[in-house]
Design an enzyme around this catalytic site. Structure first.
Site, PDB file in Angstrom:
ATOM      1  N   SER A 279      60.074  -3.147 -79.076  1.00 48.01           N
ATOM      2  CA  SER A 279      60.209  -4.491 -78.512  1.00 48.01           C
ATOM      3  C   SER A 279      59.397  -4.596 -77.225  1.00 48.01           C
ATOM      4  O   SER A 279      58.926  -3.592 -76.694  1.00 48.01           O
ATOM      5  CB  SER A 279      61.681  -4.770 -78.198  1.00 48.01           C
ATOM      6  OG  SER A 279      62.059  -4.015 -77.065  1.00 48.01           O
ATOM      7  N   LYS A 280      59.267  -5.827 -76.759  1.00 45.44           N
ATOM      8  CA  LYS A 280      58.540  -6.070 -75.514  1.00 45.44           C
ATOM      9  C   LYS A 280      59.191  -5.283 -74.376  1.00 45.44           C
ATOM     10  O   LYS A 280      58.517  -4.731 -73.522  1.00 45.44           O
ATOM     11  CB  LYS A 280      58.542  -7.566 -75.206  1.00 45.44           C
ATOM     12  CG  LYS A 280      57.698  -7.938 -74.018  1.00 45.44           C
ATOM     13  CD  LYS A 280      57.671  -9.420 -73.824  1.00 45.44           C
ATOM     14  CE  LYS A 280      58.605  -9.924 -72.749  1.00 45.44           C
ATOM     15  NZ  LYS A 280      58.565  -9.249 -71.472  1.00 45.44           N
ATOM     16  N   ARG A 281      60.520  -5.228 -74.410  1.00 43.17           N
ATOM     17  CA  ARG A 281      61.248  -4.526 -73.349  1.00 43.17           C
ATOM     18  C   ARG A 281      60.914  -3.033 -73.300  1.00 43.17           C
ATOM     19  O   ARG A 281      60.793  -2.444 -72.248  1.00 43.17           O
ATOM     20  CB  ARG A 281      62.758  -4.731 -73.514  1.00 43.17           C
ATOM     21  CG  ARG A 281      63.364  -5.435 -72.307  1.00 43.17           C
ATOM     22  CD  ARG A 281      64.781  -5.876 -72.557  1.00 43.17           C
ATOM     23  NE  ARG A 281      64.841  -6.878 -73.615  1.00 43.17           N
ATOM     24  CZ  ARG A 281      65.592  -6.780 -74.707  1.00 43.17           C
ATOM     25  NH1 ARG A 281      66.340  -5.719 -74.904  1.00 43.17           N
ATOM     26  NH2 ARG A 281      65.615  -7.737 -75.597  1.00 43.17           N
ATOM     27  N   GLY A 283      58.094  -1.726 -74.063  1.00 42.55           N
ATOM     28  CA  GLY A 283      56.785  -1.635 -73.428  1.00 42.55           C
ATOM     29  C   GLY A 283      56.916  -1.710 -71.913  1.00 42.55           C
ATOM     30  O   GLY A 283      56.348  -0.901 -71.180  1.00 42.55           O
ATOM     31  N   ASP A 284      57.704  -2.698 -71.445  1.00 41.33           N
ATOM     32  CA  ASP A 284      57.889  -2.861 -69.997  1.00 41.33           C
ATOM     33  C   ASP A 284      58.465  -1.581 -69.400  1.00 41.33           C
ATOM     34  O   ASP A 284      58.045  -1.122 -68.341  1.00 41.33           O
ATOM     35  CB  ASP A 284      58.843  -4.021 -69.696  1.00 41.33           C
ATOM     36  CG  ASP A 284      58.253  -5.362 -70.115  1.00 41.33           C
ATOM     37  OD1 ASP A 284      57.021  -5.393 -70.316  1.00 41.33           O
ATOM     38  OD2 ASP A 284      59.005  -6.339 -70.253  1.00 41.33           O
TER      39      ASP A 284
END
Ligand code: GLU
Length: 525
Positions: A279-281, A283-284
């Site tokens: 998920s994008k999270r 990656g962050d």
């Protein structure tokens, strides 16, 4: 004259469906790398079979619509070099390519389904639906579906007498249209990756096909559009597999079963540890991008970094993505879009999820930087340097690219690898030299900087020769002197051959950096 065998082969060929595939994202935000991979597999398949790649914007859910997302998707595909042949920005013979512009078409089909007895009007309010869930909730059935077993308890055109239904419609009672999923029936789907997948309809919901505002839901729109746009093969993420039986039923109910596309549900892209969908999270948290390009959320103003800005070449990005869930069976990993197209086959797409590996992604980028011509890299590197306040001319930049590209994995690395050609390092890694620094070395560098001041020619060879000669005079080995010299000139333990650096920065600058270097090392306690 054409033989009858040739003639029938020709006819068979004519009857085979023209390959038409679609990438059908919803414009809800940045394009996740899973989405780009779906687009890429569509593209590769279309190009391999001389087919057409279509972009269709699935924007029926106005509540999730995000301004700018459509343009962002188009820009991302173009950056990747996999631009569609037909789409909202391109036109084509089977448009419009935005679902919001196709509203009347869906209504017509939804009404036909009701008339045929395979869909029905449902008048239940949100509160009534909630009550139903509460009432039928049990341990075995924690989230009851609106289906054959419950339908008759609800307020719809199957449970209510016809006069009542007519009355409600005339009174303007809002309603949706739901599909009438048959009870206890097996629906089988033939997936090109997974083979036969069978679903029992008792697990399914009578999905809403048309909402109260007349807008279709995804389920109706995707079937109508795939039919009307003559889609031959549908590639989409595995997360859509549970919806597939609804779509198969719709293809059948609309009388189009023979035209149904062949399905390919693509494996998920997993977190690096393989535990769940990336998920994008993630990656962050782990410091890598999951979007193709930077995405600025218009509501929050927050920007999420993409692979492009992170310093990836599009060639490397799609090469890495192509191999995330597919390979051609060989060990050759680096391939351009033409080679990928030639090699791509659905049979070799994996069933299981593919773990994302950022180190591997960077490796691909390094390989692509090495393979790219200096001229191709020039504008990209100039931009990187410019952003860091370095205005470099073409000639010098080209020369530097050739000198350091073997050492760069990301385009940003060109800054670290070349900035010392433009400006002297402000601090140097003196502590790496200090332990082995003594009077002998100090004297050598002090003497050598005087020697080079008098050098007639400033060539790499001349510089190296004088270095060796002076080292000999001081009874030192050049091997032990090269690291201090490198650190003085560059600031750290990196960069191309050290005498080439000296030659490039020029005599005066070399002397200045040696003086600064001696001082910094001596001052370090
Ligand atoms: N609109 C769906 C999405 O956002 C597409 C699913 C499909 O391709 O059928 O991914």
């Amino acid at each position: 004259m054409t033989s009858s065998i040739e003639a029938s082969a020709y006819l068979c060929g004519m009857m085979e469906k023209q390959v038409r595939v679609r990438f059908a994202p919803s414009p809800t935000g940045g394009l996740h790398l899973g989405g780009v991979r779906t687009a890429l597999y569509n593209y590769l398949f279309a190009k391999k079979h001389g087919g057409t790649f279509i972009l269709r914007i699935e924007d029926t859910d106005q509540g999730r619509y995000v301004e700018g997302a459509e343009q962002y998707i188009i820009d991302s595909l173009e950056w990747c070099g996999i631009g569609p042949d037909e789409g909202p920005h391109k036109g084509g013979s089977m448009g419009p390519y935005r679902q919001s512009e196709r509203k009347e078409r869906y209504l017509k089909h939804a009404e036909k389904l009701v008339a045929d007895g395979v869909a029905y009007y449902a008048f239940d309010t949100t509160q009534e639906l909630e009550e139903m869930r509460e009432k039928f909730k049990s341990e075995q059935n924690p989230s009851p579906q609106y289906n054959a077993s419950i339908r008759m308890e609800m307020k719809n055109s199957i449970s209510l007498p016809p006069e009542e239904v007519e009355k409600l419609i005339i009174e303007g009672m809002p309603y949706v249209i739901r599909i009438k999923v048959p009870a206890s029936t097996n629906v089988t789907l033939n997936d090109m990756i997974r083979g036969e997948v069978t679903f029992n309809t008792d697990q399914l919901d009578d999905k809403v096909l048309l909402k109260a505002d007349g807008m279709p839901t995804y389920h109706l729109a995707v079937v109508v559009d795939d039919y009307e746009m003559k889609i031959s093969h549908a590639f989409r993420g595995e997360e859509w597999l549970p919806s597939a039986p609804i779509h198969v039923l719709l293809w059948e109910y609309l009388g189009w079963k023979n035209d149904m596309p062949k399905w390919a549900h693509l494996p998920l892209i997993l977190k690096p540890d393989g535990k769940g969908k990336l998920s994008k999270r993630d990656g962050d948290k782990l410091g890598f991008p999951v979007f193709a390009m930077d995405w600025k959320d218009p509501k929050t103003g927050e920007t999420t970094k993409g692979f492009k800005k992170m310093g990836f070449l599009p060639e490397a990005f799609i090469n890495m993505l192509a191999l995330l869930g597919w390979n051609d069976g060989s060990n050759e990993e680096v391939a351009d879009i033409v080679q990928l197209t030639e090699r791509f086959t659905i049979e070799r797409i994996h069933k299981g999820g593919a773990k994302f590996d950022f180190e591997k992604a960077k490796w691909f980028n390094g390989e692509w930087i090495k393979r790219s011509s200096d001229a191709y890299l020039l504008p990209l590197v100039k931009t990187i340097l410019f952003e860091k306040g370095i205005q470099a001319n073409d000639e010098k930049t080209l020369m530097l690219i050739g000198l350091v590209k073997e050492r760069c994995q990301l385009l940003q690395d060109f800054h670290a690898q070349t900035s010392y050609f433009f400006e002297s390092p402000k601090v140097i890694d003196s502590s790496s030299v200090k332990p082995k620094w003594d009077d002998k070395k100090n004297n050598f560098f002090t003497a050598w900087k005087k020697t080079i001041a008098d050098l007639g020619e400033w060539t790499t060879e001349q510089i190296e020769n004088s270095f060796k000669l002076d080292a000999g005079k001081h009874e030192l080995k050049t091997g032990e002197l090269q690291l201090p010299l490198r650190i003085m000139l560059v600031g750290g333990k990196f960069g191309p051959p050290v005498f080439e650096i000296a030659q490039n920065i020029g005599k005066e600058e070399t002397i200045k950096r040696i003086e600064f270097g001696i001082k910094s090392i001596n001052e370090l306690s």
